[in-house]
Design a protein around this motif. Structure first.
Motif, PDB file in Angstrom:
ATOM      1  N   ASP A 470       0.853  -1.176   0.000  1.00 42.07           N
ATOM      2  CA  ASP A 470       0.000   0.000   0.000  1.00 42.07           C
ATOM      3  C   ASP A 470       0.893   1.231   0.000  1.00 42.07           C
ATOM      4  N   GLU A 471       0.338   2.391   0.275  1.00 42.09           N
ATOM      5  CA  GLU A 471       1.111   3.622   0.122  1.00 42.09           C
ATOM      6  C   GLU A 471       2.233   3.768   1.143  1.00 42.09           C
ATOM      7  N   THR A 472       2.188   2.984   2.215  1.00 39.83           N
ATOM      8  CA  THR A 472       3.317   3.050   3.151  1.00 39.83           C
ATOM      9  C   THR A 472       4.594   2.528   2.497  1.00 39.83           C
ATOM     10  N   ALA A 473       4.456   1.717   1.451  1.00 43.75           N
ATOM     11  CA  ALA A 473       5.634   1.192   0.757  1.00 43.75           C
ATOM     12  C   ALA A 473       6.370   2.271  -0.019  1.00 43.75           C
ATOM     13  N   LEU A 474       5.770   3.457  -0.143  1.00 47.33           N
ATOM     14  CA  LEU A 474       6.460   4.557  -0.822  1.00 47.33           C
ATOM     15  C   LEU A 474       7.602   5.112   0.023  1.00 47.33           C
ATOM     16  N   VAL A 475       7.557   4.836   1.325  1.00 45.47           N
ATOM     17  CA  VAL A 475       8.593   5.376   2.214  1.00 45.47           C
ATOM     18  C   VAL A 475       9.284   4.297   3.042  1.00 45.47           C
ATOM     19  N   THR A 476       8.706   3.122   3.140  1.00 49.98           N
ATOM     20  CA  THR A 476       9.340   2.028   3.897  1.00 49.98           C
ATOM     21  C   THR A 476       9.249   0.750   3.080  1.00 49.98           C
ATOM     22  N   ARG A 477      10.314  -0.057   3.153  1.00 52.47           N
ATOM     23  CA  ARG A 477      10.282  -1.301   2.390  1.00 52.47           C
ATOM     24  C   ARG A 477       9.654  -2.408   3.226  1.00 52.47           C
TER      25      ARG A 477
END
Length: 919
Positions: A470-477
């Motif tokens: 989801d969009e948290t993957a834009l800043v954390t792997r």
């Protein structure tokens, strides 16, 4: 039996409140205790109209505590239902509706329940036709025939004479007051010995003191305008404007020779039943729910001149619905018939009274409810059994974990839900769902209930681990799983490029990368992902739900062209610019409407701009010259999406990216043309005939100007009804080629079966061949340590800091750190990060150990060559990289602790290095 909490209006003079009081009293009499909770404020003075015994019994129920988990019954209109209480083990809705359908946005509210109680076959059919899929049970209304009876003094109404007809209603068109007055004017003259008594009140003015003045003016106006008569030209009409206390209602009915209500539709028809119990013959429309107890043998039925569109002026949810058109001329004839043959009317009233006494007592309703509650208890006991107990077949089978996605199971379009449904379809394989975002339990009859029951289930072994980004993957792997083939479903996170922090996960750690379209496939290929590990899984459409025909959503369309925009106010959607362009394209004189559907404030997805826009629109602060705009912040459930598309003429889906393209596909399946961002994906979905395309938005002045001009032109072209209709037909035709949900889930189930047979990268020998050449490092020292880690989560600088803590410039050791250009970090930025890390480690520049920054692009072959050149590989929290390093003959450092570094270096380079290292 489990405790019961009943929520609904209690102390007010409405049909729903009367039902609540009657049903709760019936259950109490049958020794089924109910905790009653009022959902509305008391109507002023209403408690005083109840008998002392009745009020005391209701008060006891209101004050009764709730002992533990309970069955919740919500008794009201469906749109007022709240989410199930957290301690509710089963959610029941009791509701009704009076047209031939159901408002589109009510359908999702009904389907969020565990079951729905309707009044009779009329609503069971209309609700089912509208799309309600939860179990429905017929629980009719009842009547207290000991309270409503023929014996006793009549209510005193000054001015009545002759044959008295009574009508009781709220002054709405649905109640047919216009038909009533027209028929009365035609039936009698002032010389006839008859009286029409109307007990009514204006909408929302139950307690108003000027009811009689307001309604007398309306009656006089209607008679003059619609019938061409003055009040004095028709038979006597007496209006009761004040409230009649509930305890006096039986006397009110007894004063009449006939009760009349030419309704256009009823969800039940409580006044009919009360009149009949008092032995008063009823004249009612021959259509809708009251026909469950009213027929030609116990009442007079008004002919219906067909079904006509319901008027939504007073009640917006009637938009798109139909109701009855009662015949005023036939009602006139029935008026005259009752007046002429009072003996027939009395006999019909006596028969109606007998039917109420024998067939419709509250005790029978209470028994039906009690039996249903017992069945619900058994259902809850069975369905609440934990899904964590594996069958014998499952216990010997490695399972599947689906990680991520929304815990709100009403959002059934999430990728996590699709994987879970595919697993259910596959069968005989244990699976578990892991999600941090919690949501409400779905209804027990929902297909999503199995997924909910598998939340946090424990599996003995894992064959496949599916991670939904989801969009948290834009800043954390995402975290690399410890077991199973790792499948990463990129969802809409990867479009035409891969976010830098995902590079190492997708390229170096995942076993399978799932992308939504060919554009995303090209993006992951560009960072070096092996083509054999990429699977394209397009967004699927539920062809049974997304159709051009069916219910429409919410408020009626009030413009010739209605544009729809869906989604959160995120940068790639350019919503502020879309609204600005719409305001430039049209004025208030244009017959257009922009419907913005934004997430509610509770979802925390409103920017300052969208919050201000919503406030301005609700407060009426938009300039009067601007075109019409709605902002809808109600949460939109998956079940509501088809009706939302159908309520619109054009979907606006523009900005900087198309995402997965699901919204485009669903709108087109509903026969709605689209204005979409012109990228590879929209060209594939929309083509040239199913809508209009505008270039991706760009911030440069020239590009922004071109974007605005193109969008204005597209919106103005979309107002052409003929052109729009042609593109709508093309949109639906193209949608027939889209992959369906059924086919997609079958493909997913087959893929999971295959992936379960693969050896994960964390375990297999992912090694270079014997002829792999070494990577040419620039002047390395005797011992080479290779570090290939994520620059976006701080791992690479942390490794450098650990290296500085273990070695110094005197040590014959080189740390080779991969820059990995695909992660989007420049050499200058990387150098700055490393210098900052070394400074934190302490010491001067002269004491820092030897480090080498490798700027070459990485692919699988380059990584093999780098490992062949290294003695030690750093693989912190990365079992796949550790396994590959060991297979290549390298030692591994899997920790940032100095002791781990000392041990690894000493083992590879045993001769004395320095006093610090040997220490």
């Amino acid at each position: 039996m489990r405790p019961v909490v009943w929520v609904g209006p209690v102390f007010e003079p409405t049909g729903y409140a009367d039902e609540v009081r009657g049903m709760v009293a019936a259950l109490e009499a049958d020794r089924v205790p109910v905790s009653l909770r009022s959902s509305t404020s008391d109507a002023r003075g209403f408690r005083e109209t109840l008998s002392a015994d009745h009020l005391a019994a209701l008060t006891r129920c209101v004050e009764r505590p709730v002992p533990g988990p309970f069955i919740q019954v919500q008794h009201a209109t469906i749109d007022s239902f709240a989410p199930s209480h957290e301690e509710s083990v089963y959610s029941v809705g009791r509701s009704m509706f009076e047209t031939d359908g159901l408002p589109g946005h009510w359908v999702a509210g009904a389907n969020a329940l565990d079951e729905l109680w309707v009044t009779g076959d009329f609503n069971a059919q209309t609700f089912r036709d509208a799309g309600v899929r939860v179990p429905m049970h017929v629980i009719p209304g009842g009547i207290d025939s000991q309270l409503f009876h023929p014996d006793g003094a009549p209510y005193a109404v000054p001015g009545v004479r002759g044959t008295v007809f009574l009508s009781v209603f709220e002054w709405r068109l649905r109640k047919g007051w216009d038909v009533l007055l027209r028929a009365w004017a035609e039936a009698f003259s002032p010389d006839d010995d008859v009286t029409l008594v109307i007990r009514a009140y204006p909408i929302g003015n139950v307690d108003g003191r000027r009811n009689a003045d307001i309604l007398n003016e309306r009656i006089d106006h209607f008679l003059a305008e619609a019938c061409g008569r003055r009040r004095s030209d028709v038979a006597r009409i007496v209006l009761i404007g004040e409230r009649v206390p509930a305890r006096d209602l039986p006397a009110l009915y007894r004063m009449a020779d006939g009760f009349v209500l030419p309704t256009r539709g009823e969800g039940w028809g409580r006044p009919f039943m009360e009149s009949m119990a008092c032995g008063v013959p009823v004249i009612a429309t021959n259509w809708s729910a009251h026909l469950a107890f009213l027929n030609a043998d116990n009442g007079y039925l008004i002919d219906v001149d067909g079904l006509v569109p319901a008027d939504a002026t007073e009640v917006s949810v009637y938009a798109g619905q139909r109701w009855a058109d009662p015949s005023a001329s036939h009602l006139s004839a029935l008026f005259r018939r009752v007046h002429a043959d009072r003996a027939e009317a009395r006999a019909l009233g006596a028969r109606a009274r007998q039917d109420m006494v024998t067939e419709w007592p509250w005790s029978r309703v209470g028994a039906a409810i009690g039996a249903r509650l017992k069945d619900i208890g058994r259902t809850v006991d069975a369905m609440s059994a934990p899904a964590g107990r594996a069958t014998a077949t499952e216990a010997s089978t490695a399972g599947v974990i689906v990680e991520g996605g929304s815990g709100n199971t009403r959002r059934r379009h999430s990728n996590a839900s699709e994987w879970l449904f595919a697993l259910q379809q596959r069968g005989n394989v244990p699976y578990a769902w892991r999600t941090d975002e919690q949501g409400v339990r779905p209804s027990w009859s929902s297909p999503a209930i199995e997924a909910w029951r598998h939340l946090r289930r424990t599996l003995p072994a894992v064959a496949v681990h599916v991670t939904i980004l989801d969009e948290t993957a834009l800043v954390t792997r995402p975290c690399t799983p410890s077991q199973g083939t790792w499948v990463i479903d990129t969802g809409s996170v990867v479009t035409d490029r891969v976010p830098p922090c995902l590079v190492t996960s997708l390229r170096d750690r995942a076993d399978i990368v799932v992308v939504p379209h060919d554009m995303a496939r090209a993006a992951v290929l560009a960072i070096g992902v092996d083509p054999a590990r990429i699977v394209v899984l397009p967004a699927a459409v539920d062809a049974s739900q997304f159709t051009p025909t069916g219910a429409k959503y919410g408020r009626p369309a009030t413009a010739a062209t209605r544009f729809l925009v869906i989604g959160g106010d995120r940068p790639h959607r350019a919503l502020a610019r879309v609204v600005s362009t719409y305001d430039r394209a049209f004025t208030a004189s244009d017959d257009v409407l922009l419907h913005l559907v934004l997430p509610s404030r509770r979802e925390g997805d409103l920017s300052a701009w969208s919050a201000r826009l919503m406030s301005d629109v609700s407060a009426g602060r938009r300039h009067p010259n601007l075109p019409a705009l709605w902002v809808d912040s109600s949460p939109i459930a998956y079940d509501e999406m088809p009706s939302l598309y159908r309520s619109s003429d054009v979907l606006l889906h523009v900005g900087t990216a198309t995402g997965r393209g699901r919204t485009l596909r669903e709108a087109m399946a509903c026969g709605v043309p689209v204005i979409a961002t012109d990228d590879d994906l929209s060209r594939q979905i929309v083509g040239t005939d199913a809508g209009w395309r505008v270039p991706p938005f760009a911030d440069t002045s020239a590009a922004a100007g071109a974007w605005h001009s193109t969008l204005i032109n597209a919106m103005q072209m979309a107002t052409d009804v003929s052109e729009r209709g042609k593109r709508a037909r093309a949109a639906h035709a193209r949608s027939q080629t889209f992959i369906t949900v059924g086919a997609s889930r079958r493909a997913m189930a087959e893929a999971l079966t295959h992936w379960g047979t693969l050896t994960p990268r964390a375990l297999r020998a992912d090694t270079p061949s014997a002829t792999t050449s070494r990577f040419a490092l620039q002047s390395p020292r005797s011992l080479v340590i290779l570090a290939h880690a994520d620059w976006h989560n701080g791992t690479s600088p942390a490794i450098a800091r650990a290296f500085a803590g273990a070695c110094s410039t005197d040590d014959d050791v080189t740390l080779a750190i991969c820059l990995d250009p695909a992660q989007g970090v420049s050499a200058e930025d990387a150098t700055d990060r490393l210098r900052a890390a070394m400074q934190l480690a302490g010491g001067s520049d002269a004491q820092w150990p030897d480090m080498l920054l490798i700027e070459d692009p990485l692919d699988s072959d380059t990584l093999h060559r780098l490992r062949a050149s290294a003695d030690i590989v750093v693989a912190v929290r990365d079992p796949a990289a550790a396994a590959a390093a060991r297979a290549a003959g390298c030692a591994v450092i899997d920790s940032l602790l100095p002791s781990a570094w000392h041990a690894a270096i000493a083992h590879q380079y045993p001769r004395e290095l320095s006093s610090r290292l040997s220490a």
